[in-house]
Design an enzyme around this catalytic site. Sequence first.
Site, short mmCIF file in Angstrom:
data_model
loop_
_atom_site.label_atom_id
_atom_site.label_comp_id
_atom_site.label_asym_id
_atom_site.label_seq_id
_atom_site.Cartn_x
_atom_site.Cartn_y
_atom_site.Cartn_z
N HIS A 315 -2.00 -6.56 59.93
CA HIS A 315 -1.59 -7.91 59.52
C HIS A 315 -2.86 -8.78 59.48
CE1 HIS A 315 0.92 -11.29 58.88
NE2 HIS A 315 1.51 -11.44 60.05
N HIS A 355 -0.37 -4.07 50.09
CA HIS A 355 0.52 -5.09 50.63
C HIS A 355 1.96 -4.61 50.48
CE1 HIS A 355 2.28 -9.01 51.46
NE2 HIS A 355 1.12 -9.30 52.00
N ASP A 411 -7.04 -10.64 52.73
CA ASP A 411 -8.03 -10.40 53.77
C ASP A 411 -9.29 -9.72 53.28
OD1 ASP A 411 -6.64 -11.55 55.87
OD2 ASP A 411 -5.39 -9.77 56.12
N1 CMC Z 1 -5.71 2.29 52.12
C1 CMC Z 1 -5.32 3.52 51.76
N2 CMC Z 1 -4.07 3.88 51.52
C2 CMC Z 1 -3.12 2.94 51.67
C3 CMC Z 1 -3.45 1.62 52.04
C4 CMC Z 1 -4.80 1.32 52.26
N3 CMC Z 1 -5.17 0.07 52.63
N4 CMC Z 1 -2.31 0.89 52.12
C5 CMC Z 1 -1.32 1.73 51.80
N5 CMC Z 1 -1.81 2.95 51.53
C6 CMC Z 1 -1.06 4.13 51.07
C7 CMC Z 1 -0.29 4.77 52.22
O1 CMC Z 1 -1.06 5.78 52.85
C8 CMC Z 1 0.91 5.32 51.50
O2 CMC Z 1 0.51 6.48 50.81
P1 CMC Z 1 1.52 7.74 50.68
O3 CMC Z 1 2.65 7.24 49.84
O4 CMC Z 1 0.73 8.82 50.10
O5 CMC Z 1 1.97 8.03 52.09
C9 CMC Z 1 1.20 4.27 50.43
O6 CMC Z 1 -0.06 3.66 50.16
C10 CMC Z 1 2.19 3.21 50.88
O7 CMC Z 1 1.71 2.66 52.10
P2 CMC Z 1 2.65 2.09 53.23
O8 CMC Z 1 1.93 2.20 54.54
O9 CMC Z 1 4.01 2.72 53.15
O10 CMC Z 1 2.78 0.58 52.77
P3 CMC Z 1 3.30 -0.60 53.67
O11 CMC Z 1 3.97 -1.54 52.77
O12 CMC Z 1 4.08 -0.11 54.84
O13 CMC Z 1 1.95 -1.22 54.27
C11 CMC Z 1 0.06 -2.55 54.56
C12 CMC Z 1 1.38 -2.41 53.82
C13 CMC Z 1 -0.56 -3.91 54.25
C14 CMC Z 1 0.30 -2.47 56.08
C15 CMC Z 1 -0.89 -1.42 54.12
O14 CMC Z 1 -1.14 -1.50 52.72
C16 CMC Z 1 -2.19 -1.41 54.88
O15 CMC Z 1 -2.26 -0.82 55.97
N6 CMC Z 1 -3.28 -2.08 54.36
C17 CMC Z 1 -4.52 -2.19 55.08
C18 CMC Z 1 -4.39 -3.31 56.11
C19 CMC Z 1 -4.42 -4.67 55.48
O16 CMC Z 1 -5.25 -4.96 54.63
N7 CMC Z 1 -3.53 -5.55 55.94
C20 CMC Z 1 -3.48 -6.95 55.49
C21 CMC Z 1 -2.26 -7.24 54.70
S1 CMC Z 1 -2.37 -8.82 53.82
C22 CMC Z 1 -2.48 -10.02 55.04
C23 CMC Z 1 -1.20 -10.21 55.74
O17 CMC Z 1 -0.29 -10.81 55.18
O18 CMC Z 1 -1.09 -9.73 56.86
#
Ligand code: CMC
Length: 477
Positions: A315, A355, A411
């Site tokens: 987050h 996201h 971010d």
């Molecule tokens: N780098 C590499 N792969 C990723 C990333 C990333 N940053 N984010 C998602 N993926 C992949 C993930 O491995 C999955 O792949 P697969 O389908 O092969 O398993 C797919 O994309 C879907 O990911 P998810 O984890 O199911 O997506 P989510 O909606 O649960 O997670 C997230 C959203 C923001 C937690 C995630 O994208 C992430 O961890 N990003 C990096 C951390 C980050 O930048 N967070 C700040 C978010 S914006 C500020 C805020 O509002 O907090």
Amino acid sequence: MPKTGTKAPPAASRKASPSKSDKTSKSDKKPAAPVTSPPSGGSANNGSGGTLDVVDGRTRKEYSIPVADCAIRATELKKIKTDNPDDTGLVSYDPAFLNTASCKSAITYIDGDKGILRYRGYPIEQLAENATFLEVAWLLRHGELPTQQEYEQFVHDITFHTYVHENFRKFLEGFRYDAHPMAMLNSSIAGLASFYPSARNIFDETERNISIVRLLAKTPTIAAFSYRHVKGLPFVYPDNRLSYVENFLSMIARMSESKYEANPVFARALEILFILHADHEQNCSANAVRAVGSSHVDPFSAVSAGVAALFGPLHGGANEQVLRMITEIGNVKNVPKFIEGVKTGTGGRLMGFGHRVYKSYDPRAKIVKRLADEVFKVVGVDKDLEIALELERIALSDDYFVSRKLYPNVDFYTGLIYRSMAFPTDFFTVLFAIGRMPGWLAQWEEMLLDREQKIARPRQIYIGPKERQYRSKLSAK
Ligand code: CMC
């Protein structure tokens, strides 16, 4: 020491007017009832009405479930059950709320596919360009932009509640020199509840108003005190002659000068970043504030839960992790190898990318990228910007990221701006928290006044052992 000073700021304007919050009315509930005749076929509509007609394959019973706002009420599913007397009815299983609306909200609108973000209907681009942070804070809570009189009173109220009780000095001094500032902020915000016990009267509008003003006013003070504590510098008290952002910068960076003069480019950049962070509908921390607040605890305790949630690297903590990632990459020539590690899963995630809601470019990230250019004009190009640009360039053309719709989020570039202002990396999420405070408070109050809301209490699917008899494994007690 953040290099944020140089020029005299405009004085904060002040004046007054009370706040009002509107009540949400109880909406109609229609029960799902088993129907004996074939379903009418869910009347054609645009998602704002009609029914969802389903047949339970286990019993062949048919159910007609009302649809409103493109949603069905999960409690309707409870009525779908077998003849087994132990069957308590269907539940919806949705870990991490992938497709569950927990509330109706009039605060923030996001269209993740189109990259749209609006506060109370106003596009984020227009607010970032033209509004002040306190104007946005008012808007988020009240639903309308403040009039001149309302704004001046609000600014006055915030300005005159920036001081914290002197006991806070001792409280903060109790932390170790290397304490993470988010840990300090979190516990300090929770600690405010002990200074203002009457804040527990959450259904008294006057109490809510003053608590909201206190949280908006004192968060920058606590944040700055945490910063000075870690640096071993004396605390700088608020300066009521300064605007919200300039006063914060003064408490961070002022040394011996009698009046701190913020660099206007830095002050405006920070104000825009606060606006961009001010709310983001039902994100992890807003959900935490609502869930904790739903127990009717005081707002300081509820909001401290938001700070705790924001601390996490998935987050708000991502801004800190982006910088750590870039530092680890070290050189632009190492970017391809790093990206390969992300794709194969050996190197962690590309922080600042992806996201839950945005499946196109985060509109906030676009603004932040432009802002970074303006700040870098003042401080010179950040050496790590080159690495960030290369990460973005490769990721936006690589099938791994493209197919998963992973774009830079807010971010990705904020850390570079904060660093160019010389904020330490572990302070970045604190800056996010100051910006998010109005959103948490608006979400908290909306939840409180929503007569459909009750204490948050999700269901579970129990997968543990069946009943068994206790036989101790201890040889001595
Ligand atoms: N780098 C590499 N792969 C990723 C990333 C990333 N940053 N984010 C998602 N993926 C992949 C993930 O491995 C999955 O792949 P697969 O389908 O092969 O398993 C797919 O994309 C879907 O990911 P998810 O984890 O199911 O997506 P989510 O909606 O649960 O997670 C997230 C959203 C923001 C937690 C995630 O994208 C992430 O961890 N990003 C990096 C951390 C980050 O930048 N967070 C700040 C978010 S914006 C500020 C805020 O509002 O907090």
